[in-house]
Design a protein around this motif. Structure first.
Motif, short mmCIF file in Angstrom:
data_model
loop_
_atom_site.label_atom_id
_atom_site.label_comp_id
_atom_site.label_asym_id
_atom_site.label_seq_id
_atom_site.Cartn_x
_atom_site.Cartn_y
_atom_site.Cartn_z
N LEU A 133 39.71 37.19 42.70
CA LEU A 133 40.60 38.61 42.87
C LEU A 133 41.66 38.58 41.74
O LEU A 133 41.47 39.59 40.92
N THR A 134 42.66 37.82 41.98
CA THR A 134 43.79 38.11 40.93
C THR A 134 43.19 37.92 39.52
O THR A 134 43.73 38.83 38.66
N ARG A 135 42.44 36.99 39.31
CA ARG A 135 42.06 36.68 37.69
C ARG A 135 41.24 37.91 37.32
O ARG A 135 41.40 38.66 36.22
N ARG A 136 40.19 38.41 38.19
CA ARG A 136 39.47 39.60 37.76
C ARG A 136 40.54 40.93 37.62
O ARG A 136 40.09 41.71 36.48
N CYS A 137 41.28 41.01 38.54
CA CYS A 137 42.17 42.18 38.35
C CYS A 137 43.08 41.94 36.94
O CYS A 137 42.92 43.18 36.29
N GLU A 138 43.36 40.97 36.80
CA GLU A 138 44.09 40.73 35.46
C GLU A 138 43.28 40.82 34.09
O GLU A 138 43.82 41.56 33.32
N GLU A 139 41.98 40.56 34.37
CA GLU A 139 41.16 40.82 33.08
C GLU A 139 40.89 42.15 32.97
O GLU A 139 41.04 42.87 31.80
N LEU A 140 40.85 43.02 33.84
CA LEU A 140 40.43 44.48 33.67
C LEU A 140 41.66 45.27 33.49
O LEU A 140 41.34 46.29 32.63
N VAL A 141 42.78 44.77 33.86
CA VAL A 141 44.05 45.46 33.27
C VAL A 141 44.40 45.41 32.03
O VAL A 141 44.76 46.22 31.28
N ALA A 142 44.03 44.26 31.72
CA ALA A 142 44.11 43.91 30.05
C ALA A 142 43.11 44.56 29.27
O ALA A 142 43.42 45.20 28.24
N LEU A 143 41.97 44.65 29.81
CA LEU A 143 40.94 45.37 28.95
C LEU A 143 41.27 47.03 29.00
O LEU A 143 40.84 47.60 27.90
N THR A 144 41.62 47.50 29.97
CA THR A 144 41.72 49.05 30.03
C THR A 144 43.20 49.38 29.71
O THR A 144 43.67 50.66 29.85
N HIS A 145 44.35 48.51 29.45
CA HIS A 145 45.59 48.86 28.95
C HIS A 145 46.15 49.55 30.48
O HIS A 145 47.14 50.39 29.99
N LEU A 146 45.99 49.12 31.51
CA LEU A 146 46.55 49.89 32.81
C LEU A 146 47.95 48.89 33.04
O LEU A 146 48.75 49.71 34.09
N ARG A 180 40.42 55.80 33.39
CA ARG A 180 40.69 54.24 33.12
C ARG A 180 40.50 53.43 34.27
O ARG A 180 39.98 52.46 34.47
N LEU A 181 41.24 53.99 35.25
CA LEU A 181 41.32 53.24 36.60
C LEU A 181 39.88 53.18 37.02
O LEU A 181 39.56 52.25 37.93
N ALA A 182 39.18 54.38 37.08
CA ALA A 182 37.75 54.42 37.60
C ALA A 182 37.06 53.47 37.13
O ALA A 182 36.06 52.76 37.65
N MET A 183 37.16 53.44 35.77
CA MET A 183 36.41 52.46 35.01
C MET A 183 36.68 51.14 35.39
O MET A 183 35.73 50.14 35.45
N ALA A 184 37.94 50.66 35.39
CA ALA A 184 38.41 49.37 35.78
C ALA A 184 37.50 49.02 37.22
O ALA A 184 37.14 47.85 37.35
N CYS A 185 37.98 49.95 38.18
CA CYS A 185 37.00 49.51 39.46
C CYS A 185 35.61 49.63 39.33
O CYS A 185 35.15 48.68 40.03
N SER A 186 35.09 50.22 38.47
CA SER A 186 33.58 50.09 38.49
C SER A 186 32.95 48.83 37.73
O SER A 186 31.87 48.39 37.82
N LEU A 187 34.11 48.09 37.21
CA LEU A 187 33.59 46.88 36.19
C LEU A 187 34.02 45.64 36.93
O LEU A 187 33.83 44.44 36.65
N LEU A 188 34.67 45.66 38.08
CA LEU A 188 35.11 44.58 38.77
C LEU A 188 34.12 43.65 39.27
O LEU A 188 34.32 42.36 39.12
N HIS A 189 33.00 44.06 39.57
CA HIS A 189 31.90 42.95 39.85
C HIS A 189 31.09 42.61 38.88
O HIS A 189 29.98 41.99 38.97
N GLN A 190 31.57 42.81 37.54
CA GLN A 190 30.76 42.61 36.23
C GLN A 190 29.34 42.95 36.32
O GLN A 190 28.54 42.33 35.81
N PRO A 191 29.14 44.41 36.12
CA PRO A 191 27.79 44.91 36.13
C PRO A 191 27.22 44.68 34.65
O PRO A 191 27.93 44.57 33.55
#
Length: 229
Positions: A23-36, A54-65
């Motif tokens: 969970l921590t790793r994926r959140c960090e990856e998406l935060v870096a990707l979306t500059h949040l 950007r937040l909505a996109m980050a949430c939609s990408l958490l499961h790596q679709p």
């Protein structure tokens, strides 16, 4: 809206079954990707439209679709934020993700590798942008397209709409886009504008845009029994 950016990300991670280090790793990856990063502790309801997206996109990408559907992701946000979101989308595409994006902005459609036009709940056509612009219905035989830049463009539009040889005339910013008969001399356009009090005129040939494609397709659908206009 009551949760912070960080709380939203963790909430959606748990919905997708992520826990602990994953969970921590994926959140960090998406935060870096979306500059949040600067907004992690800010409530989502206090974010601007662009950062909420950007937040909505980050949430939609958490499961790596592998496929992501985005319904008008840039609606209601300013041009700078729109550009930033498209940079983000291109980044997703570069990672191998397939994106389905709906938009009413034809300049955004120009960015896509394939475009489909839906009108009255029907898919009218789908293809590569350059192929759509090259369709015979978009380029009637014996015609050409011109960009006419001038002062008082709305006055010029009224003058040229009634000029024989001009099939269509539309305002685009500080200029007009015309579809004219191939035989119509440019000097005749200048003369008609001069009669309307417009002396500074710049005329250049242009190709059709995706907006031209959409207008022509919808007009053909609106004609009774598909009759030509």
């Amino acid at each position: 809206d009551e949760l912070t950016v960080n709380e939203n990300l963790k909430f959606y991670c748990r919905l997708y079954g992520l826990k602990g280090a994953a969970l921590t790793r994926r959140c960090e990856e998406l935060v870096a990707l979306t500059h949040l990063e600067p907004y992690l502790d800010r409530r989502a309801g206090l974010l601007s439209g662009g950062w909420r997206q950007r937040l909505a996109m980050a949430c939609s990408l958490l499961h790596q679709p592998s496929v992501l559907f985005l319904d008008e992701p840039t609606a209601g946000i300013d041009p700078v934020a729109r550009g930033g979101l498209w940079d983000l989308l291109f980044g997703f595409s570069g990672l191998g993700m397939t994106l389905f994006v709906t938009t009413h902005y034809m300049d955004e459609a120009e960015r896509c590798s394939h475009v489909g036009y839906i009108y009255l709940s029907k898919l009218m056509v789908c293809g590569i942008p350059d192929d759509l612009k090259a369709m015979p219905s978009v380029n009637p035989p014996g015609t050409r397209r011109l960009d006419v830049a001038c002062d008082h463009v709305t006055v010029g539009l009224q003058a040229l709409r009634h000029l024989p040889g001009v099939r269509t005339a539309t305002v685009f910013g500080q200029s007009m886009h015309l579809l004219v008969e191939q035989s119509l001399p440019e000097q005749l356009i200048r003369d008609e504008l001069a009669k309307a009090g417009i002396s500074h005129v710049d005329i250049r040939p242009i190709g059709p845009s995706l907006e031209d494609v959409f207008v022509i397709l919808t007009q053909s659908q609106d004609r009774p029994n598909g009759q030509d206009g």
